[in-house]
Design a protein around this motif. Structure first.
Motif, PDB file in Angstrom:
ATOM      1  N   ALA A  76      -1.946   0.863  -3.989  1.00 21.03           N
ATOM      2  CA  ALA A  76      -1.850  -0.430  -4.237  1.00 21.03           C
ATOM      3  C   ALA A  76       0.163  -0.481  -5.249  1.00 21.03           C
ATOM      4  O   ALA A  76      -0.576   0.039  -6.276  1.00 21.03           O
ATOM      5  N   ARG A 129      -6.995   4.017   1.134  1.00 21.35           N
ATOM      6  CA  ARG A 129      -5.939   3.180   1.871  1.00 21.35           C
ATOM      7  C   ARG A 129      -5.881   3.156   3.594  1.00 21.35           C
ATOM      8  O   ARG A 129      -5.085   2.927   4.354  1.00 21.35           O
ATOM      9  N   LEU A 136       0.851  -0.873  -0.253  1.00 19.76           N
ATOM     10  CA  LEU A 136       0.131  -0.247   0.004  1.00 19.76           C
ATOM     11  C   LEU A 136       1.219   0.782  -0.215  1.00 19.76           C
ATOM     12  O   LEU A 136       2.127   1.479   0.712  1.00 19.76           O
TER      13      LEU A 136
END
Length: 227
Positions: free
Chosen positions: A172, A146, A139
């Protein structure tokens, strides 16, 4: 509305019926009323004016498919296909949330509004993926999708070499052969929002708790697109 690969959007690698069912449970949990459509072109030609969220879980319509190999739908081959890109363009102009997953990077090729919204594409001869297996998801950035989430592992395909044709906000990535490749990204364009998630080859991906959390937060963020 969930567009699930059927007809010319089916392929021999993806069980769109199974993965769309997993997506439907996530979307329903977010409070949406759900309609799953496998007649993708017909669904897009008749998009309702009050549609808030469009989920694209479908394959490449330009790939020749025969009845013996398509696994995503009993109707492997369409007859006369009516493509009307205008309703999707109107929805994007009005303001809509779009969640595009996995093979959607190669889908809806006849819809310029989707192509522009997506910001990247699977390109034959350039894009590829390692063998299906354990993927480590890194991430990145500080996007709200996120927030509070940590890196995770999931059994999936790791799409690589996607061609980006517009600015994306990475959420990501994965690393292959020493190169970081985008896996999940977000975009805002006008009143609309999009999240593309390259994960989601089969139900093992959607049964992963961390991946489900990421998707739930993506759906939440997409729900704030103007309508």
């Amino acid at each position: 509305m969930i567009l699930s690969g059927g007809g010319r959007y089916a392929d021999p690698w993806h069980r769109f019926d199974e993965t769309s069912a997993r997506l439907a449970s996530l979307v329903e949990r977010a409070g949406y009323e759900i309609e799953v459509r496998t007649d993708v072109d017909a669904a897009l030609a008749g998009l309702p004016d009050d549609l808030d969220l469009l989920v694209v879980n479908a394959g490449d319509p330009d790939r020749p498919v025969d009845d013996s190999e398509a696994v995503g739908s009993a109707d492997a081959v369409d007859g006369d296909v009516r493509v009307d890109p205008a309703p999707l363009a109107v929805a994007v102009e009005r303001g809509i949330g779009i969640l595009a997953v996995h093979a959607a990077a190669a889908s809806l090729r006849d819809y310029p509004a989707f192509d522009l919204a997506l910001g990247g594409r699977w390109v034959d001869g350039r894009s590829w993926h390692p063998e299906l297996g354990l993927a480590h998801v890194h991430l990145v950035g500080d996007h709200p999708v996120r927030a509070g989430l940590l890196d995770f592992d999931v059994v999936d395909e790791r799409y690589s070499g996607l061609r980006l044709h517009d600015v994306i906000e990475p959420i990501a990535e994965h690393e292959e052969q020493g190169i970081r490749h985008p896996l999940v990204w977000a975009r805002e364009f006008g009143e609309s929002r999009l999240v593309y998630d390259a994960l989601g080859h089969d139900v093992r991906s959607y049964d992963s708790g961390p991946h489900r959390e990421l998707l739930a937060q993506a759906i939440g963020w997409l729900g704030h697109a103007s309508a």
